[in-house]
Design a protein around this motif. Structure first.
Motif, PDB file in Angstrom:
ATOM      1  N   ALA A 172      -8.112  -2.909  -1.328  1.00  0.00           N
ATOM      2  CA  ALA A 172      -8.431  -3.597  -0.074  1.00  0.00           C
ATOM      3  C   ALA A 172      -8.375  -2.628   1.101  1.00  0.00           C
ATOM      4  O   ALA A 172      -9.254  -2.639   1.977  1.00  0.00           O
ATOM      5  N   THR A 173      -7.370  -1.782   1.111  1.00  0.00           N
ATOM      6  CA  THR A 173      -7.238  -0.806   2.192  1.00  0.00           C
ATOM      7  C   THR A 173      -8.379   0.198   2.148  1.00  0.00           C
ATOM      8  O   THR A 173      -8.989   0.517   3.172  1.00  0.00           O
ATOM      9  N   ARG A 174      -8.698   0.675   0.976  1.00  0.00           N
ATOM     10  CA  ARG A 174      -9.791   1.653   0.844  1.00  0.00           C
ATOM     11  C   ARG A 174     -11.137   1.022   1.203  1.00  0.00           C
ATOM     12  O   ARG A 174     -11.976   1.660   1.843  1.00  0.00           O
ATOM     13  N   GLN A 175     -11.331  -0.242   0.825  1.00  0.00           N
ATOM     14  CA  GLN A 175     -12.573  -0.927   1.165  1.00  0.00           C
ATOM     15  C   GLN A 175     -12.711  -1.019   2.685  1.00  0.00           C
ATOM     16  O   GLN A 175     -13.797  -0.788   3.228  1.00  0.00           O
ATOM     17  N   ALA A 176     -11.629  -1.325   3.377  1.00  0.00           N
ATOM     18  CA  ALA A 176     -11.667  -1.399   4.839  1.00  0.00           C
ATOM     19  C   ALA A 176     -11.990  -0.031   5.446  1.00  0.00           C
ATOM     20  O   ALA A 176     -12.769   0.057   6.403  1.00  0.00           O
ATOM     21  N   GLU A 177     -11.409   1.029   4.900  1.00  0.00           N
ATOM     22  CA  GLU A 177     -11.684   2.380   5.396  1.00  0.00           C
ATOM     23  C   GLU A 177     -13.147   2.745   5.204  1.00  0.00           C
ATOM     24  O   GLU A 177     -13.784   3.317   6.095  1.00  0.00           O
TER      25      GLU A 177
ATOM     26  N   TRP B 199       0.836  -1.194   0.000  1.00  0.00           N
ATOM     27  CA  TRP B 199       0.000   0.000   0.000  1.00  0.00           C
ATOM     28  C   TRP B 199       0.873   1.247   0.000  1.00  0.00           C
ATOM     29  O   TRP B 199       0.623   2.193  -0.750  1.00  0.00           O
TER      30      TRP B 199
ATOM     31  N   THR C  13     -15.696   0.656   4.845  1.00  0.00           N
ATOM     32  CA  THR C  13     -16.509  -0.195   5.720  1.00  0.00           C
ATOM     33  C   THR C  13     -16.488   0.331   7.150  1.00  0.00           C
ATOM     34  O   THR C  13     -17.536   0.404   7.806  1.00  0.00           O
ATOM     35  N   ASP C  14     -15.318   0.705   7.646  1.00  0.00           N
ATOM     36  CA  ASP C  14     -15.218   1.250   9.000  1.00  0.00           C
ATOM     37  C   ASP C  14     -16.057   2.516   9.148  1.00  0.00           C
ATOM     38  O   ASP C  14     -16.752   2.697  10.151  1.00  0.00           O
TER      39      ASP C  14
END
Length: 65
Positions: free
Chosen positions: A33-38, A5, A40-41
């Motif tokens: 993947a990192t943006r999806q986690a952000e 990342w 979602t949070d």
């Protein structure tokens, strides 16, 4: 994941084009993947705030009368 990342976030679009397909795919996957986690949070936080409101939220189709 963090290293991929960090590498990807510093790259310009031309850097992605110049990278090999495997490297480009891995870097983009790390970004997504990192943006999806952000996202979602953030949505979970919004849901928690919304669900703990003291005033009731009208349901769909509520006319207000």
């Amino acid at each position: 994941m963090a290293a991929w990342w960090a590498r990807a976030i510093r790259m310009y679009p031309s850097g992605f084009r110049d990278a090999g397909e495997d490297v480009r795919t891995t870097l983009l996957a790390a970004l997504f993947a990192t943006r999806q986690a952000e996202i979602t949070d953030a949505l979970v936080e919004l849901l928690v705030l919304w669900s703990t409101r003291s005033t009731p939220v009208p349901s769909v189709g509520w006319s207000g009368s």
